[in-house]
Design a protein around this motif. Structure first.
Motif, PDB file in Angstrom:
ATOM      1  N   LEU A  27       3.207 -43.154  10.901  1.00 36.82           N
ATOM      2  CA  LEU A  27       3.339 -42.547  10.382  1.00 36.82           C
ATOM      3  C   LEU A  27       2.264 -40.956   9.734  1.00 36.82           C
ATOM      4  O   LEU A  27       1.602 -39.889   9.936  1.00 36.82           O
ATOM      5  CB  LEU A  27       4.634 -42.534   8.707  1.00 36.82           C
ATOM      6  N   ALA A  28       1.029 -42.139   8.420  1.00 40.87           N
ATOM      7  CA  ALA A  28      -0.092 -41.649   8.409  1.00 40.87           C
ATOM      8  C   ALA A  28      -0.304 -41.138  10.550  1.00 40.87           C
ATOM      9  O   ALA A  28      -1.143 -39.983  10.041  1.00 40.87           O
ATOM     10  CB  ALA A  28      -0.701 -41.788   8.118  1.00 40.87           C
ATOM     11  N   GLU A  29      -0.604 -42.371  10.635  1.00 38.55           N
ATOM     12  CA  GLU A  29      -1.610 -41.750  12.268  1.00 38.55           C
ATOM     13  C   GLU A  29      -0.951 -40.174  12.748  1.00 38.55           C
ATOM     14  O   GLU A  29      -1.520 -39.301  13.911  1.00 38.55           O
ATOM     15  CB  GLU A  29      -1.438 -42.735  13.534  1.00 38.55           C
ATOM     16  N   GLU A  30       1.061 -40.505  13.030  1.00 37.03           N
ATOM     17  CA  GLU A  30       1.474 -39.282  13.164  1.00 37.03           C
ATOM     18  C   GLU A  30       0.849 -38.229  13.210  1.00 37.03           C
ATOM     19  O   GLU A  30       0.578 -37.279  13.664  1.00 37.03           O
ATOM     20  CB  GLU A  30       2.971 -39.684  13.323  1.00 37.03           C
ATOM     21  N   GLU A  31       1.155 -38.178  11.798  1.00 39.83           N
ATOM     22  CA  GLU A  31       0.892 -37.094  10.957  1.00 39.83           C
ATOM     23  C   GLU A  31      -0.643 -36.545  11.245  1.00 39.83           C
ATOM     24  O   GLU A  31      -0.558 -35.316  11.198  1.00 39.83           O
ATOM     25  CB  GLU A  31       1.055 -37.298   9.326  1.00 39.83           C
ATOM     26  N   ALA A  32      -1.919 -37.287  11.110  1.00 39.21           N
ATOM     27  CA  ALA A  32      -2.940 -36.786  11.565  1.00 39.21           C
ATOM     28  C   ALA A  32      -2.920 -36.770  12.522  1.00 39.21           C
ATOM     29  O   ALA A  32      -3.346 -35.347  12.738  1.00 39.21           O
ATOM     30  CB  ALA A  32      -3.514 -38.103  11.365  1.00 39.21           C
ATOM     31  N   ALA A  33      -2.395 -36.944  13.658  1.00 39.87           N
ATOM     32  CA  ALA A  33      -2.420 -36.653  15.163  1.00 39.87           C
ATOM     33  C   ALA A  33      -1.665 -35.157  14.842  1.00 39.87           C
ATOM     34  O   ALA A  33      -2.119 -34.096  15.631  1.00 39.87           O
ATOM     35  CB  ALA A  33      -1.431 -37.515  15.450  1.00 39.87           C
ATOM     36  N   LYS A  34      -0.407 -34.919  14.376  1.00 39.05           N
ATOM     37  CA  LYS A  34       0.176 -33.943  14.289  1.00 39.05           C
ATOM     38  C   LYS A  34      -1.433 -32.569  13.722  1.00 39.05           C
ATOM     39  O   LYS A  34      -0.847 -31.252  14.067  1.00 39.05           O
ATOM     40  CB  LYS A  34       1.551 -33.870  13.599  1.00 39.05           C
ATOM     41  N   ALA A  35      -1.637 -33.056  12.870  1.00 37.42           N
ATOM     42  CA  ALA A  35      -2.562 -31.949  11.440  1.00 37.42           C
ATOM     43  C   ALA A  35      -3.667 -31.558  12.960  1.00 37.42           C
ATOM     44  O   ALA A  35      -3.754 -30.250  13.258  1.00 37.42           O
ATOM     45  CB  ALA A  35      -2.901 -32.784  11.089  1.00 37.42           C
ATOM     46  N   LYS A  36      -3.894 -32.348  13.426  1.00 41.68           N
ATOM     47  CA  LYS A  36      -4.627 -32.538  14.924  1.00 41.68           C
ATOM     48  C   LYS A  36      -5.041 -31.142  15.976  1.00 41.68           C
ATOM     49  O   LYS A  36      -5.279 -30.693  16.129  1.00 41.68           O
ATOM     50  CB  LYS A  36      -5.620 -34.095  15.230  1.00 41.68           C
ATOM     51  N   GLU A  38      -2.059 -28.979  15.700  1.00 43.13           N
ATOM     52  CA  GLU A  38      -2.028 -28.113  14.926  1.00 43.13           C
ATOM     53  C   GLU A  38      -3.733 -27.235  14.000  1.00 43.13           C
ATOM     54  O   GLU A  38      -3.444 -25.975  15.169  1.00 43.13           O
ATOM     55  CB  GLU A  38      -1.138 -28.227  13.791  1.00 43.13           C
ATOM     56  N   LEU A  39      -4.863 -27.647  14.589  1.00 47.24           N
ATOM     57  CA  LEU A  39      -5.726 -27.624  14.464  1.00 47.24           C
ATOM     58  C   LEU A  39      -5.926 -27.284  15.574  1.00 47.24           C
ATOM     59  O   LEU A  39      -6.616 -25.935  15.851  1.00 47.24           O
ATOM     60  CB  LEU A  39      -6.878 -28.569  13.433  1.00 47.24           C
ATOM     61  N   LEU A  40      -6.231 -28.719  16.664  1.00 50.50           N
ATOM     62  CA  LEU A  40      -6.192 -27.978  17.964  1.00 50.50           C
ATOM     63  C   LEU A  40      -5.557 -26.355  18.217  1.00 50.50           C
ATOM     64  O   LEU A  40      -6.378 -25.749  18.939  1.00 50.50           O
ATOM     65  CB  LEU A  40      -6.263 -28.792  18.865  1.00 50.50           C
ATOM     66  N   THR A  41      -4.356 -26.306  18.277  1.00 49.95           N
ATOM     67  CA  THR A  41      -3.397 -25.205  18.282  1.00 49.95           C
ATOM     68  C   THR A  41      -3.970 -24.512  18.077  1.00 49.95           C
ATOM     69  O   THR A  41      -4.692 -22.760  18.663  1.00 49.95           O
ATOM     70  CB  THR A  41      -2.071 -25.512  17.748  1.00 49.95           C
ATOM     71  N   ARG A  42      -4.479 -24.166  16.245  1.00 51.11           N
ATOM     72  CA  ARG A  42      -4.812 -23.023  15.947  1.00 51.11           C
ATOM     73  C   ARG A  42      -6.395 -22.948  16.286  1.00 51.11           C
ATOM     74  O   ARG A  42      -6.045 -21.346  17.152  1.00 51.11           O
ATOM     75  CB  ARG A  42      -4.882 -23.229  14.507  1.00 51.11           C
ATOM     76  N   PHE A  43      -7.476 -23.632  16.652  1.00 52.92           N
ATOM     77  CA  PHE A  43      -8.513 -23.096  17.159  1.00 52.92           C
ATOM     78  C   PHE A  43      -8.265 -22.941  18.475  1.00 52.92           C
ATOM     79  O   PHE A  43      -8.545 -21.456  19.007  1.00 52.92           O
ATOM     80  CB  PHE A  43      -9.329 -24.219  17.113  1.00 52.92           C
ATOM     81  N   LEU A  44      -7.167 -23.084  19.306  1.00 54.86           N
ATOM     82  CA  LEU A  44      -7.196 -22.896  20.691  1.00 54.86           C
ATOM     83  C   LEU A  44      -6.178 -21.123  20.648  1.00 54.86           C
ATOM     84  O   LEU A  44      -6.831 -20.040  22.031  1.00 54.86           O
ATOM     85  CB  LEU A  44      -6.287 -23.652  21.995  1.00 54.86           C
ATOM     86  N   GLN A  45      -5.349 -21.174  19.825  1.00 51.93           N
ATOM     87  CA  GLN A  45      -4.766 -19.430  19.146  1.00 51.93           C
ATOM     88  C   GLN A  45      -5.775 -18.746  19.008  1.00 51.93           C
ATOM     89  O   GLN A  45      -5.715 -17.287  20.068  1.00 51.93           O
ATOM     90  CB  GLN A  45      -3.742 -19.492  18.391  1.00 51.93           C
ATOM     91  N   GLU A  46      -7.091 -18.692  17.987  1.00 53.77           N
ATOM     92  CA  GLU A  46      -7.902 -18.094  17.787  1.00 53.77           C
ATOM     93  C   GLU A  46      -8.858 -17.721  18.802  1.00 53.77           C
ATOM     94  O   GLU A  46      -9.096 -16.572  19.129  1.00 53.77           O
ATOM     95  CB  GLU A  46      -8.657 -18.745  16.861  1.00 53.77           C
TER      96      GLU A  46
END
Length: 168
Positions: A27-36, A38-46
């Protein structure tokens, strides 16, 4: 260790705890992957947003340069057209000036011809008047001579009538 016997009750707990631990880690790995993600998605959107802005600015700059190039080309074309029209206008004006000069010369010549014709006409009229005066003078002399002759004849007849009154 093999020497130590495991109690039966603790073994399933340990497996359960291990499973829970693995689930928590997953779950922690999945949340970390999800956060990563989201961070990557936000970075790519910006990054996409920045690229779109840069692209729009570049497109605007290209359009501005293109319009500038078109204006410059159109300016050169219009200047060439104006030069051609100016030269054509100058040639037309030169032709018209030539025609005007020729017409002025023709007008002067016509005026000179008219003046010569008028002088000739006046000279001929003067000659005609002189001839008419001479003719009138001759006619007047002839008339006076006839009048004189008639007067003389009349006087002669009158004298003849007055002197010979008894003859009738």
């Amino acid at each position: 260790s093999p020497a130590m016997p495991r109690p039966r009750f603790t073994a399933p707990m340990t497996a359960e705890a291990e499973l829970l631990l693995l689930q928590r880690q997953a779950l922690a790995e999945e949340e970390a992957a999800k956060a990563k993600r989201e961070l990557l998605t936000r970075f790519l959107q910006e990054k996409l947003s920045r690229e779109e802005q840069i692209s729009m600015w570049g497109l605007h700059k290209v359009r501005t340069l293109w319009r500038s190039a078109q204006r410059k080309t159109k300016d050169q074309e219009l200047r060439q057209d104006i030069e051609i029209l100016s030269q054509t206008f100058s040639r037309v004006m030169d032709c018209k000036d030539g025609v005007i000069e020729a017409l002025v010369r023709d007008l002067k010549e016509a005026e000179e011809q008219q003046n010569r014709a008028l002088r000739s006409h006046l000279h001929l009229t003067d000659q005609l008047l002189h001839l008419q005066r001479c003719r009138l003078g001759y006619l007047e002399q002839g008339f006076n001579a006839q009048v004189g002759a008639l007067k003389a004849e009349f006087e002669a007849e009158r004298c003849g009538i007055s002197g010979g009154e008894g003859e009738w």
